[in-house]
Write a protein that holds these residues in place. Structure first.
Motif, PDB file in Angstrom:
ATOM      1  N   THR A 328       0.841  -1.207   0.000  1.00 48.74           N
ATOM      2  CA  THR A 328       0.000   0.000   0.000  1.00 48.74           C
ATOM      3  C   THR A 328       0.874   1.255   0.000  1.00 48.74           C
ATOM      4  O   THR A 328       0.574   2.226  -0.712  1.00 48.74           O
ATOM      5  N   LYS A 330       3.742   1.454  -1.271  1.00 50.64           N
ATOM      6  CA  LYS A 330       4.354   1.548  -2.601  1.00 50.64           C
ATOM      7  C   LYS A 330       3.420   2.290  -3.550  1.00 50.64           C
ATOM      8  O   LYS A 330       3.856   3.078  -4.394  1.00 50.64           O
ATOM      9  N   SER A 331       2.120   2.045  -3.392  1.00 50.80           N
ATOM     10  CA  SER A 331       1.191   2.717  -4.293  1.00 50.80           C
ATOM     11  C   SER A 331       0.964   4.175  -3.879  1.00 50.80           C
ATOM     12  O   SER A 331       0.717   5.027  -4.724  1.00 50.80           O
ATOM     13  N   LYS A 332       1.064   4.465  -2.592  1.00 49.25           N
ATOM     14  CA  LYS A 332       0.743   5.819  -2.129  1.00 49.25           C
ATOM     15  C   LYS A 332       1.955   6.744  -2.072  1.00 49.25           C
ATOM     16  O   LYS A 332       1.811   7.966  -2.174  1.00 49.25           O
ATOM     17  N   PRO A 334       5.495   6.026  -3.679  1.00 49.48           N
ATOM     18  CA  PRO A 334       6.483   5.123  -4.300  1.00 49.48           C
ATOM     19  C   PRO A 334       7.939   5.559  -4.101  1.00 49.48           C
ATOM     20  O   PRO A 334       8.850   4.735  -4.203  1.00 49.48           O
TER      21      PRO A 334
END
Ligand code: PLP
Length: 397
Positions: A328, A330-332, A334
């Motif tokens: 999560t 990584k997506s928010k 990076p």
């Protein structure tokens, strides 16, 4: 008489829990206290524990005192869990165990024992360690020192520095090691590193004191004991401070144990006779209920199987939350790499958040994290709170 007493500061971890309880924000998230939480954010009573309690309630005959060293069967089961059935230490009866009120009680009884009989010995713990370690040994009058543990990134064990630090310690001093799930970093030595540590500690004639508060929370009951079993070499002394607060969920029942492994059975009995004095003059004898539960669960094959399943479920949920947090984040955010969290063990990790970020998380997002390295309790994460949590972390980063 007490009008002029200074006000002591609140406990760094338990104080945070108090602040969390008072926070009216319905979306608050507690990653502070060292308590396991399930997917609903509750700290469950294990079904195996409930069943043992039911049986105990139906069969108990009296509320008499336990012996000073506690529940006899519990003490024997604790040794089996530590070393494995049939281990040389058990067969030679050179280990003695005293039931204590929690792991903290065990550490305190150990420190009183050490101070009385080895008054010059100092206690060395990793830097960092659980916040209460230094305080417990200091309270018993023991001089506390530190050895290095992490590298400059704060995310990796600096094993060379750790070994070099241990190699400087004079013979007869005590070295505190976390058996597994190092609190607060989540970073443990590998098995090969444990072998080297055992070699070094015994060669330097240091006394290892192993704090074992998370057996089964890392890789499994047996795997988590592998480092301890490396230290358990023929004829060598060793102290183990066990806690069953986490792996049985028996926090408030205060279930722990001090195990002293001596060179031979006679020395072990002498040590126990001294530990009895420390206990007798402190709390006289330990409480019955929690130890009776643990003894029953560990001795009854069906309850034991059920407990092992429940322990595995707690462990797997923590691993799952680690992976989900990394993905999560990584997506928010990076540009920030949290992948180091997925290989760490147990409930805790050092997030690397600064004190300022920790303060901001609490003030602006009602996310509670311990300062000084940003220790996070991964068990406080759930699938439901992961999104808002990672948004908050990304915002303060
Ligand atoms: C490393 C470590 N040792 C000992 C303890 C004490 O455990 P207990 O609650 O059983 O006193 C804890 C509890 O958080 C801990 O993290």
């Amino acid at each position: 008489m007490f009008d002029t007493l200074p006000m002591a500061p609140p406990d760094s971890i338990l104080g945070l829990t108090e602040a969390f309880k008072k926070d009216p924000n319905p979306k608050k998230i507690n990653l502070g206290a060292g308590v396991y939480k399930d997917e609903q954010g509750n700290t469950p009573i294990l079904a195996s524990v409930k069943e043992a309690e039911r049986r105990l309630l139906a069969t108990e005959q009296n509320k008499g005192y336990l012996p000073i060293e506690g529940h006899v069967e519990y003490d024997a089961r604790v040794q089996e869990l530590l070393f494995g059935p049939g281990h040389e230490i058990l067969a030679s009866t050179r280990a003695v165990t005293a039931q204590t009120p929690g792991g903290t009680g065990s550490l305190r009884v150990a420190s009183d024992f050490l101070k009385k009989h080895f008054p010059m010995a100092r206690l060395w713990h990793s830097k960092p360690t659980w916040a209460n370690h230094g305080a417990i040994f200091s309270a018993a009058g023991i001089k506390v020192e530190v050895y290095p543990y992490l590298d400059a990134s704060g995310r990796v064990l600096d094993f060379a520095a750790m070994k070099a630090g241990l190699a400087q310690i004079p013979a007869g001093d005590v070295v505190l090691l976390h058996a597994c799930c190092h609190n607060p970093t989540g970073i443990d030595p590998t098995l090969d590193q444990w072998k080297q540590l055992a070699e070094l500690v015994h060669e330097r004639k240091l006394l290892p004191l192993v704090d074992f508060a998370y057996q089964g929370f890392g890789d499994g009951l047996e795997q988590d004991a592998a480092g301890l079993r490396e230290l358990a070499r023929p004829g060598k002394d060793l102290l183990v401070c066990s806690s069953f607060s986490k792996n049985f969920g028996l926090y408030g029942e205060r279930v722990g144990a001090l195990t002293i492994v001596a060179g031979n059975a006679d020395a072990a009995e002498r040590a126990l006779s001294q530990v009895r004095i420390s206990i007798r003059t402190n709390y006289s004898n330990p409480p019955t209920h929690g130890a009776a539960i643990v003894a029953m669960v560990l001795s009854d094959p069906q309850l034991r199987k059920q407990w092992e399943g429940e322990l595995a479920a707690m462990r797997e949920r923590i691993h799952k939350m680690r992976r989900l947090f990394v993905a999560t984040m990584k997506s928010k955010a990076p540009q920030h790499d949290f992948s180091f969290l997925s290989s760490q063990k147990g409930m805790f990790s050092f997030s690397g958040l600064t004190n300022m970020q920790v303060d901001e998380l609490r003030a602006k997002h009602a996310v509670y994290v311990v300062g000084n390295g940003g220790r996070i309790n991964v068990a406080g994460m759930t699938e439901a709170n992961m999104g808002p949590l990672c948004d908050a972390v990304a915002a303060v980063l």
